[in-house]
Design an enzyme around this catalytic site. Sequence first.
Site, PDB file in Angstrom:
ATOM      1  N   CYS A   1       1.145  -1.255   0.044  1.00 41.61           N
ATOM      2  CA  CYS A   1       0.019  -0.146   0.187  1.00 41.61           C
ATOM      3  C   CYS A   1       0.653   1.552  -0.131  1.00 41.61           C
ATOM      4  O   CYS A   1       1.117   1.773  -0.988  1.00 41.61           O
ATOM      5  CB  CYS A   1      -0.861  -0.129   1.356  1.00 41.61           C
ATOM      6  SG  CYS A   1      -2.466   1.224   1.145  1.00 41.61           S
TER       7      CYS A   1
ATOM      8  N   GLU B   1      -1.135  -8.963   3.844  1.00 39.72           N
ATOM      9  CA  GLU B   1      -1.399  -9.447   5.054  1.00 39.72           C
ATOM     10  C   GLU B   1      -2.611 -10.140   5.438  1.00 39.72           C
ATOM     11  O   GLU B   1      -2.626 -11.228   6.567  1.00 39.72           O
ATOM     12  CB  GLU B   1      -0.691  -8.130   5.659  1.00 39.72           C
ATOM     13  CG  GLU B   1      -1.574  -7.449   6.471  1.00 39.72           C
ATOM     14  CD  GLU B   1      -1.649  -6.213   5.459  1.00 39.72           C
ATOM     15  OE1 GLU B   1      -1.276  -6.386   4.008  1.00 39.72           O
ATOM     16  OE2 GLU B   1      -1.718  -5.068   5.685  1.00 39.72           O
TER      17      GLU B   1
ATOM     18  N   HIS C   1      -3.716  -4.829   0.600  1.00 41.09           N
ATOM     19  CA  HIS C   1      -2.779  -5.930   1.619  1.00 41.09           C
ATOM     20  C   HIS C   1      -2.971  -7.129   1.714  1.00 41.09           C
ATOM     21  O   HIS C   1      -3.893  -7.857   2.566  1.00 41.09           O
ATOM     22  CB  HIS C   1      -3.759  -5.218   2.834  1.00 41.09           C
ATOM     23  CG  HIS C   1      -3.974  -3.660   3.153  1.00 41.09           C
ATOM     24  ND1 HIS C   1      -2.567  -3.260   3.748  1.00 41.09           N
ATOM     25  CD2 HIS C   1      -4.200  -3.271   2.536  1.00 41.09           C
ATOM     26  CE1 HIS C   1      -2.358  -1.718   4.166  1.00 41.09           C
ATOM     27  NE2 HIS C   1      -3.713  -1.352   2.733  1.00 41.09           N
TER      28      HIS C   1
END
Length: 547
Positions: free
Chosen positions: A387, A515, A513
């Site tokens: 990001c 993650e 994102h």
Amino acid sequence: MNKFIFVSGGVCSSLGKGVAASSLGALLEGRGLNVGMVKCDPYINVDAGTMSPYQHGEVYVTDDGAETDLDLGNYARFTNGRLSQDNSITTGQVYESVIRKERKGEYLGRCVQVIPHITDEIKRRIRAIADSDMDVVIVEIGGTVGDIESVPFLEAARQIIHEHGKINALSVHLTLIPQVAGGELKTKPTQHSVKSMQEQGIQPDILICRAPVMLDESIRRKIALFTNVDPESVFTSYDISSTIYEIPLIFFEQKLDQVVLKKIGVESRHADLKPWYTMMKQFSSRKGNVRIGIVGKYMDLHDSYKSVYEALFHAGLAGGVEVELVKIDSSRIEESENPDGILGSGAVGGGVDGILVPGGFGQRGVEGMIKSSAWARTHKVPYFGICLGMQIMVIDWGRNVLDWEDADSTEFNKNTEHPVISLLEEQIGIKEYGGTMRLGKSESVAESGTHLFAAYQKAHIFERHRHRYEFSNAYREEMIKSGLRISGVTPDGSLVEAVEWTDHPWGVGVQFHPEFKSKPTAANPLFRDFIAAVRDRKQSQTYIQEG
Ligand code: GLN
């Protein structure tokens, strides 16, 4: 009929209630049940979107774009149930909807009260999760029993247990067994904590005692005697030095899932925990380590980049190496003459083998991140930008490859001549802009032959977003011509979703994102490949040195 399991905590906070609830969820999924997870947060904020990462840790984003508490991240790492806006219930949301109904006259002029109106709204929200195809809904009640804030949630739990019957609704209570000087384990705080639950009208069915060591039979009997709980329903969550992901197996060995199934009247069935055992095997067979420099601005608090740290750990499991996190406050790099002194092999404590720049908002620390990107690019050190970390790569490219000295994001410099990152509204010339946040799941298309494609092994990727600014299309052509690779775009091609460095071992930036969707039993593919690239580069360098 749906079953409910309420997980509450006593004695003190930070006992690992979220991990305990998630681990129970993992075990019940291992028994083939559909499990839903809900977090009740007693704070008055409506959601976590506006909370400072300094105070509250990471904002966890769901597919439907809810900005929730980081506990939902735990649920996602341990269990497979769908998580949305509905899985996070805050006092703020509950009051907001009750007050809205009151304003609309829906209570017909009656006095609106905590009981039954607030509690009814809590119950409605909890039951809404159960209405889907869930066999079991695990409801974690935030806070500690005895707190003023959690009373309405405990009261709602009491009512559901009463209305649905013990066979359909259980109370699991987590407490602490401290060890005093001399080594003796003390049960008194647990006795008091259970008394507080009983005062709320809830008799816990199962106790999970956090303790430094496994509690022996005699102490479990003693706890049971004082708390009206069966001795075989007293479990230990003992301190471990391995990883929190071992906790489902620690509970399994104590038969927590069997006891729960029996209490909720579900016939015992085969347990499949293979992914968890495989993961633990990976954990203990890791060889060597890699040092990952995380260059960000919220470095002092562990929870601010929680999902990023967890995803790096998962990638280490997949890649057979231990991932050492080197947390670097970007302002240190900003102030340094040459980042080599902090990142390079001559640095105090050793250099880093790879760099990750995570998401973030606001100007502070950005210059240090740009320097780190330039350093990784020119030193051919693997770099992963998430990001903001991708936007940083683009700014670095504009400034240091294309020589646009003032290249910047309009988030940081409104007047730059080279706004390489800007709001979409600015790009299409709208004057009035609020900068709407792009939130939640969306599709990106990976170009074949890129690291992005290699990671996912497919073109169509679904990951989650949380940002306002975008790669400026006006600079796309010049960026590509000068060698920056655009490796991912939105399906209509209108927005850049990922960039890569060519002639570099692994430099990838993504606007989304990844993650948030990484699991210990299935690392996110980009994190996995980043760590693999770092590991391979480190190994080849070692050979050269030893050569
Ligand atoms: N601040 C940047 C934006 O709003 C990046 C956001 C992020 O990293 N999550 O676009």
